[in-house]
Each structure stands twice: as C-alpha cells, then as structure tokens.
Design a protein around this motif. Structure first.
Motif, PDB file in Angstrom:
ATOM      1  N   VAL A   1     -30.359  49.157  13.478  1.00 52.37           N
ATOM      2  CA  VAL A   1     -30.158  49.958  14.523  1.00 52.37           C
ATOM      3  C   VAL A   1     -28.722  50.367  14.590  1.00 52.37           C
ATOM      4  O   VAL A   1     -28.812  52.232  14.426  1.00 52.37           O
ATOM      5  CB  VAL A   1     -30.360  49.093  15.795  1.00 52.37           C
ATOM      6  CG1 VAL A   1     -29.941  50.701  17.068  1.00 52.37           C
ATOM      7  CG2 VAL A   1     -31.891  48.691  16.029  1.00 52.37           C
ATOM      8  N   THR A   2     -27.586  50.006  14.770  1.00 52.73           N
ATOM      9  CA  THR A   2     -26.229  50.651  14.239  1.00 52.73           C
ATOM     10  C   THR A   2     -25.263  49.644  14.005  1.00 52.73           C
ATOM     11  O   THR A   2     -25.836  48.124  13.822  1.00 52.73           O
ATOM     12  CB  THR A   2     -26.167  51.081  15.795  1.00 52.73           C
ATOM     13  OG1 THR A   2     -24.604  51.947  15.777  1.00 52.73           O
ATOM     14  CG2 THR A   2     -25.773  49.498  16.504  1.00 52.73           C
ATOM     15  N   SER A   3     -24.590  50.580  13.360  1.00 54.15           N
ATOM     16  CA  SER A   3     -23.549  49.595  13.100  1.00 54.15           C
ATOM     17  C   SER A   3     -22.045  49.632  13.072  1.00 54.15           C
ATOM     18  O   SER A   3     -21.294  50.819  13.412  1.00 54.15           O
ATOM     19  CB  SER A   3     -22.378  49.435  11.830  1.00 54.15           C
ATOM     20  OG  SER A   3     -22.038  48.294  10.451  1.00 54.15           O
ATOM     21  N   MET A   4     -20.623  49.271  14.291  1.00 55.93           N
ATOM     22  CA  MET A   4     -19.796  49.368  14.901  1.00 55.93           C
ATOM     23  C   MET A   4     -18.706  48.629  14.589  1.00 55.93           C
ATOM     24  O   MET A   4     -19.554  47.076  13.721  1.00 55.93           O
ATOM     25  CB  MET A   4     -20.417  49.375  16.058  1.00 55.93           C
ATOM     26  CG  MET A   4     -20.769  50.413  16.740  1.00 55.93           C
ATOM     27  SD  MET A   4     -21.164  50.425  18.544  1.00 55.93           S
ATOM     28  CE  MET A   4     -21.935  51.811  18.736  1.00 55.93           C
ATOM     29  N   THR A   5     -17.138  48.693  15.183  1.00 56.75           N
ATOM     30  CA  THR A   5     -16.120  47.358  14.973  1.00 56.75           C
ATOM     31  C   THR A   5     -15.124  47.562  16.230  1.00 56.75           C
ATOM     32  O   THR A   5     -15.908  48.768  17.268  1.00 56.75           O
ATOM     33  CB  THR A   5     -15.417  48.284  14.051  1.00 56.75           C
ATOM     34  OG1 THR A   5     -16.012  48.557  13.029  1.00 56.75           O
ATOM     35  CG2 THR A   5     -13.767  47.459  14.302  1.00 56.75           C
ATOM     36  N   SER A   6     -15.334  46.082  16.795  1.00 52.20           N
ATOM     37  CA  SER A   6     -14.948  45.815  18.302  1.00 52.20           C
ATOM     38  C   SER A   6     -13.876  46.925  17.683  1.00 52.20           C
ATOM     39  O   SER A   6     -12.605  47.109  17.135  1.00 52.20           O
ATOM     40  CB  SER A   6     -14.934  45.351  18.485  1.00 52.20           C
ATOM     41  OG  SER A   6     -13.542  44.083  17.502  1.00 52.20           O
ATOM     42  N   ASN A   7     -13.278  47.356  19.703  1.00 51.45           N
ATOM     43  CA  ASN A   7     -11.810  47.497  19.542  1.00 51.45           C
ATOM     44  C   ASN A   7     -10.513  47.571  20.143  1.00 51.45           C
ATOM     45  O   ASN A   7     -10.817  45.370  19.488  1.00 51.45           O
ATOM     46  CB  ASN A   7     -12.074  49.280  20.974  1.00 51.45           C
ATOM     47  CG  ASN A   7     -12.510  49.148  22.292  1.00 51.45           C
ATOM     48  OD1 ASN A   7     -12.501  47.951  22.963  1.00 51.45           O
ATOM     49  ND2 ASN A   7     -13.137  49.799  22.743  1.00 51.45           N
ATOM     50  N   ALA A   8      -9.224  47.179  20.333  1.00 49.03           N
ATOM     51  CA  ALA A   8      -8.950  46.679  20.780  1.00 49.03           C
ATOM     52  C   ALA A   8      -8.995  45.836  21.781  1.00 49.03           C
ATOM     53  O   ALA A   8      -7.778  45.208  22.089  1.00 49.03           O
ATOM     54  CB  ALA A   8      -7.273  47.295  21.375  1.00 49.03           C
ATOM     55  N   ASP A   9      -9.871  46.564  22.689  1.00 50.96           N
ATOM     56  CA  ASP A   9     -10.141  45.414  23.745  1.00 50.96           C
ATOM     57  C   ASP A   9     -11.288  44.467  23.601  1.00 50.96           C
ATOM     58  O   ASP A   9     -11.983  43.561  24.479  1.00 50.96           O
ATOM     59  CB  ASP A   9     -10.711  46.511  24.806  1.00 50.96           C
ATOM     60  CG  ASP A   9     -10.706  45.350  26.577  1.00 50.96           C
ATOM     61  OD1 ASP A   9      -9.920  44.809  26.325  1.00 50.96           O
ATOM     62  OD2 ASP A   9     -12.056  45.925  27.087  1.00 50.96           O
ATOM     63  N   GLY A  10     -11.760  43.916  22.042  1.00 48.84           N
ATOM     64  CA  GLY A  10     -12.959  43.396  21.762  1.00 48.84           C
ATOM     65  C   GLY A  10     -14.994  44.190  22.324  1.00 48.84           C
ATOM     66  O   GLY A  10     -15.265  43.280  21.789  1.00 48.84           O
ATOM     67  N   ARG A  11     -14.309  45.639  22.568  1.00 45.13           N
ATOM     68  CA  ARG A  11     -15.542  45.695  22.524  1.00 45.13           C
ATOM     69  C   ARG A  11     -15.763  46.937  22.229  1.00 45.13           C
ATOM     70  O   ARG A  11     -14.655  46.962  21.231  1.00 45.13           O
ATOM     71  CB  ARG A  11     -15.416  46.438  24.806  1.00 45.13           C
ATOM     72  CG  ARG A  11     -14.866  45.247  25.250  1.00 45.13           C
ATOM     73  CD  ARG A  11     -15.332  46.069  26.375  1.00 45.13           C
ATOM     74  NE  ARG A  11     -14.818  45.208  27.425  1.00 45.13           N
ATOM     75  CZ  ARG A  11     -15.272  44.479  28.633  1.00 45.13           C
ATOM     76  NH1 ARG A  11     -16.952  44.653  27.741  1.00 45.13           N
ATOM     77  NH2 ARG A  11     -14.884  43.137  29.436  1.00 45.13           N
ATOM     78  N   THR A  12     -17.204  47.786  21.956  1.00 47.90           N
ATOM     79  CA  THR A  12     -16.771  49.365  21.444  1.00 47.90           C
ATOM     80  C   THR A  12     -17.082  50.202  22.450  1.00 47.90           C
ATOM     81  O   THR A  12     -17.161  49.434  23.484  1.00 47.90           O
ATOM     82  CB  THR A  12     -18.483  48.440  20.675  1.00 47.90           C
ATOM     83  OG1 THR A  12     -19.595  48.426  21.936  1.00 47.90           O
ATOM     84  CG2 THR A  12     -19.227  47.590  19.874  1.00 47.90           C
ATOM     85  N   ASP A  13     -17.244  51.000  21.472  1.00 45.22           N
ATOM     86  CA  ASP A  13     -16.460  52.565  22.294  1.00 45.22           C
ATOM     87  C   ASP A  13     -17.550  53.071  22.675  1.00 45.22           C
ATOM     88  O   ASP A  13     -17.619  53.420  24.437  1.00 45.22           O
ATOM     89  CB  ASP A  13     -16.103  53.663  21.441  1.00 45.22           C
ATOM     90  CG  ASP A  13     -14.536  53.046  21.214  1.00 45.22           C
ATOM     91  OD1 ASP A  13     -13.672  52.227  21.311  1.00 45.22           O
ATOM     92  OD2 ASP A  13     -13.962  53.837  19.621  1.00 45.22           O
ATOM     93  N   ARG A  14     -18.665  53.065  22.459  1.00 42.76           N
ATOM     94  CA  ARG A  14     -20.337  53.207  23.236  1.00 42.76           C
ATOM     95  C   ARG A  14     -21.220  52.115  23.010  1.00 42.76           C
ATOM     96  O   ARG A  14     -20.784  51.091  22.203  1.00 42.76           O
ATOM     97  CB  ARG A  14     -20.523  54.182  22.890  1.00 42.76           C
ATOM     98  CG  ARG A  14     -21.118  54.562  21.304  1.00 42.76           C
ATOM     99  CD  ARG A  14     -21.138  55.583  20.441  1.00 42.76           C
ATOM    100  NE  ARG A  14     -21.968  55.807  19.627  1.00 42.76           N
ATOM    101  CZ  ARG A  14     -22.033  54.938  18.281  1.00 42.76           C
ATOM    102  NH1 ARG A  14     -21.401  53.544  18.263  1.00 42.76           N
ATOM    103  NH2 ARG A  14     -22.445  55.017  17.489  1.00 42.76           N
ATOM    104  N   PRO A  15     -21.764  52.042  24.079  1.00 45.11           N
ATOM    105  CA  PRO A  15     -23.097  51.108  23.864  1.00 45.11           C
ATOM    106  C   PRO A  15     -23.984  50.715  22.902  1.00 45.11           C
ATOM    107  O   PRO A  15     -23.850  52.129  22.197  1.00 45.11           O
ATOM    108  CB  PRO A  15     -24.195  50.983  24.821  1.00 45.11           C
ATOM    109  CG  PRO A  15     -23.998  52.240  26.128  1.00 45.11           C
ATOM    110  CD  PRO A  15     -22.709  53.322  25.031  1.00 45.11           C
ATOM    111  N   LEU A  16     -24.110  49.638  22.511  1.00 43.19           N
ATOM    112  CA  LEU A  16     -24.705  49.741  20.940  1.00 43.19           C
ATOM    113  C   LEU A  16     -26.005  50.135  20.934  1.00 43.19           C
ATOM    114  O   LEU A  16     -26.740  50.824  19.915  1.00 43.19           O
ATOM    115  CB  LEU A  16     -24.996  48.149  20.582  1.00 43.19           C
ATOM    116  CG  LEU A  16     -23.603  46.191  20.840  1.00 43.19           C
ATOM    117  CD1 LEU A  16     -24.674  45.182  20.753  1.00 43.19           C
ATOM    118  CD2 LEU A  16     -22.753  47.292  19.332  1.00 43.19           C
TER     119      LEU A  16
END
Length: 115
Positions: free
Chosen positions: A34-49
């Motif tokens: 569905v998607t591939s992302m990298t966690s940001n400095a807060d350990g979250r993704t920049d938008r919902p998966l």
C-alpha cells in the motif's frame, strides 16, 4: 472515514525511533504493498499510512526495519541482529481510526491498538 497511523518508540534509549523504514501491505488473495515510508524525528510518519477511501476493511501487515535502526544507533545487537524486520498483522474496519505503535529494543518489541 478511517485512517491508520503508527509511531515507533525506542524503549532501550527512551526516545522516538527516527529513520525507520516502514511498509504497509493489504492482505487478501495476495499481499499488496500500500505504501512505504520512513519515520520522522518524532518516530511517526508525516501523514497517515492510509486513510479515507483508500482504507479498506480487512487484514493489513506492517513491516518495521528495526534492526538497521538499532545498528545505526551504534547499539550492539549481535551478529546477526536478533531483530531485523518486525512484522505486525492485524485486521481493521475502514470506518475506524487505528493507531498501531511499535515499542522496540534490540531484543524485544510490543504493540497495541492506540488512540
């Protein structure tokens, strides 16, 4: 409309886990990326998966590249690392919000349905 979010916490160091590779798959007759992302400095993704009309009822699988994260932190994880890719499989309803955190150390992990 539903959505799926995540974040990663490094329980060994007590901080968010940044730069962790994350992949989301939908599981039906096949396993579809569905998607591939990298966690940001807060350990979250920049938008919902996934969210809105793109979210479907059914089974999903999250993959977290936690082994490379701990290696990059300079932590002794063993050779080979005990944990490499953490895989979580779960089911959702497209109308709900699901937050699936990963709490991880080089030797263990846990998850839960967050808010």
């Amino acid at each position: 409309m539903g959505r799926l979010t995540t974040h990663i916490l490094d329980t060994a160091q007590g901080c968010p886990a940044a730069n962790v590779g994350i992949r989301l798959f939908f599981i039906d007759d096949e396993r579809r990326l569905v998607t591939s992302m990298t966690s940001n400095a807060d350990g979250r993704t920049d938008r919902p998966l996934v969210e809105g009309d793109a979210m479907r009822d059914g089974r999903y699988e999250l993959e977290f590249d936690i082994g490379p994260y701990f290696s990059a932190q300079g932590m002794k994880t063993g050779e080979p690392a005990f944990l490499d890719t953490v895989v979580l499989r779960f089911s959702v309803s497209a109308d709900d919000h699901y937050h699936v955190p990963l709490l991880a150390s080089p030797w263990s992990y846990s998850t839960y349905r967050g808010s």
